[in-house]
Design a protein around this motif. Structure first.
Motif, PDB file in Angstrom:
ATOM      1  N   LYS A   1      41.148  18.009 -74.154  1.00 38.66           N
ATOM      2  CA  LYS A   1      41.645  19.367 -74.433  1.00 38.66           C
ATOM      3  C   LYS A   1      40.485  20.329 -74.656  1.00 38.66           C
ATOM      4  CE  LYS A   1      46.214  18.493 -76.381  1.00 38.66           C
ATOM      5  NZ  LYS A   1      47.045  18.550 -77.592  1.00 38.66           N
TER       6      LYS A   1
ATOM      7  N   GLY B   1      38.878  21.192 -71.302  1.00 39.24           N
ATOM      8  CA  GLY B   1      39.697  22.061 -70.466  1.00 39.24           C
ATOM      9  C   GLY B   1      40.245  21.433 -69.203  1.00 39.24           C
ATOM     10  N   THR B   2      40.810  22.311 -68.375  1.00 38.60           N
ATOM     11  CA  THR B   2      41.519  21.894 -67.164  1.00 38.60           C
ATOM     12  C   THR B   2      40.608  21.176 -66.181  1.00 38.60           C
ATOM     13  OG1 THR B   2      42.937  23.823 -67.432  1.00 38.60           O
ATOM     14  CG2 THR B   2      43.001  22.719 -65.300  1.00 38.60           C
ATOM     15  N   GLY B   3      39.384  21.633 -66.039  1.00 36.73           N
ATOM     16  CA  GLY B   3      38.458  20.996 -65.114  1.00 36.73           C
ATOM     17  C   GLY B   3      38.246  19.529 -65.446  1.00 36.73           C
TER      18      GLY B   3
ATOM     19  N   MET C   1      40.348  17.616 -67.070  1.00 34.75           N
ATOM     20  CA  MET C   1      41.602  16.912 -66.771  1.00 34.75           C
ATOM     21  C   MET C   1      41.683  16.569 -65.291  1.00 34.75           C
ATOM     22  SD  MET C   1      44.404  18.936 -69.014  1.00 34.75           S
ATOM     23  CE  MET C   1      43.944  19.612 -70.585  1.00 34.75           C
ATOM     24  N   GLU C   2      41.304  17.535 -64.444  1.00 36.67           N
ATOM     25  CA  GLU C   2      41.343  17.306 -62.999  1.00 36.67           C
ATOM     26  C   GLU C   2      40.350  16.221 -62.588  1.00 36.67           C
ATOM     27  OE1 GLU C   2      40.622  21.208 -61.445  1.00 36.67           O
ATOM     28  OE2 GLU C   2      42.679  21.878 -61.803  1.00 36.67           O
TER      29      GLU C   2
ATOM     30  N   SER D   1      41.703  12.787 -63.665  1.00 35.73           N
ATOM     31  CA  SER D   1      42.786  12.300 -62.797  1.00 35.73           C
ATOM     32  C   SER D   1      42.238  11.857 -61.445  1.00 35.73           C
ATOM     33  CB  SER D   1      43.875  13.360 -62.626  1.00 35.73           C
ATOM     34  OG  SER D   1      43.373  14.482 -61.955  1.00 35.73           O
TER      35      SER D   1
ATOM     36  N   SER E   1      36.367  30.841 -62.760  1.00 34.87           N
ATOM     37  CA  SER E   1      37.388  29.815 -62.501  1.00 34.87           C
ATOM     38  C   SER E   1      38.786  30.417 -62.642  1.00 34.87           C
ATOM     39  CB  SER E   1      37.206  28.611 -63.423  1.00 34.87           C
ATOM     40  OG  SER E   1      37.406  28.962 -64.767  1.00 34.87           O
ATOM     41  N   SER E   2      38.967  31.297 -63.620  1.00 35.71           N
ATOM     42  CA  SER E   2      40.263  31.973 -63.775  1.00 35.71           C
ATOM     43  C   SER E   2      40.539  32.889 -62.591  1.00 35.71           C
ATOM     44  CB  SER E   2      40.298  32.797 -65.062  1.00 35.71           C
ATOM     45  OG  SER E   2      40.130  31.966 -66.176  1.00 35.71           O
TER      46      SER E   2
ATOM     47  N   ARG F   1      41.636  30.723 -59.625  1.00 34.54           N
ATOM     48  CA  ARG F   1      43.004  30.213 -59.810  1.00 34.54           C
ATOM     49  C   ARG F   1      44.027  31.328 -59.634  1.00 34.54           C
ATOM     50  NH1 ARG F   1      40.961  26.405 -64.016  1.00 34.54           N
ATOM     51  NH2 ARG F   1      41.164  24.387 -63.001  1.00 34.54           N
TER      52      ARG F   1
ATOM     53  N   THR G   1      46.848  31.350 -56.666  1.00 33.87           N
ATOM     54  CA  THR G   1      48.274  31.413 -57.009  1.00 33.87           C
ATOM     55  C   THR G   1      48.932  32.638 -56.392  1.00 33.87           C
ATOM     56  OG1 THR G   1      47.795  30.289 -59.088  1.00 33.87           O
ATOM     57  CG2 THR G   1      49.901  31.425 -58.937  1.00 33.87           C
TER      58      THR G   1
END
Length: 192
Positions: A16, A19-21, A23-24, A27, A159-160, A163, A167
């Motif tokens: 957490k 961050g998201t990076g 997590m990616e 995975s 990065s934001s 994204r 999107t």
């Protein structure tokens, strides 16, 4: 041995925090070692059609307005980063002055003002504080954002930015995708 001897909760906090990076990446790592299986449908006997020019004037206006907003955000970020870099230089001078004997007495008025302004007024708290307590969370966020480096802020910004526009581009194609799928279903085809 493990990087997280306290168990899964320690691992979760680390992920957490990163961050998201992170997590990616995690995975992708699990998938590469075969710990996760991601299956897809076969493309055998499938037909693909590339539909171009799905946007209209409304989509172009939204895109251009969004681009202008991001230009403004980038301008504000540049100003903030310049201020943070200046403050960082001032803090380095303060630290080097404080390392000298009698250093506190050698600080200029500007340095004393800056030092007093940026002291951590938050109590350090107790060891057994509830991590879900809103005040504890708020105090942690204040400390986290006060200590952000300009390079980290720029990285988060870009990065934001990426994204957001990815999107936005996908969202601009939704209406065309729906109408194309409905037509294919009416023609007796299967849409995946």
């Amino acid at each position: 041995g493990t990087e997280h001897p306290q168990g899964f909760s320690q691992f979760l906090k680390g992920i957490k925090r990163l961050g998201t990076g992170a997590m990616e990446l995690h995975s992708m790592h699990l998938k590469s070692i075969g710990a996760i299986v991601a299956r897809t449908l076969s493309y055998e006997a499938c037909e693909f059609e590339l539909i171009e020019d799905v946007s209209d004037d409304n989509v172009r206006k939204i895109y251009n307005d969004a681009a202008n907003l991001w230009i403004d955000l980038h301008s504000h970020l540049a100003d903030r980063c310049a201020k943070l870099e200046k403050e960082g230089d001032l803090q380095k001078k303060i630290n080097s002055t404080l390392e000298k004997p009698g250093g506190q007495g050698l600080l200029s008025e500007e340095q004393l003002f800056y030092q007093g302004l940026n002291e951590d007024s938050d109590s350090e708290g107790e060891e057994d504080e509830d991590e879900d307590d809103p005040l504890v969370i708020q105090r942690g966020l204040r400390r986290k954002f006060r200590s952000r480096k300009p390079s980290r802020l720029k990285s988060l910004f870009w990065s934001s930015h990426q994204r957001f526009f990815r999107t936005l581009c996908i969202a601009s194609k939704v209406d065309t995708a729906i109408s194309t799928a409905q037509k294919a279903l009416e023609d007796g085809h299967c849409c995946v």
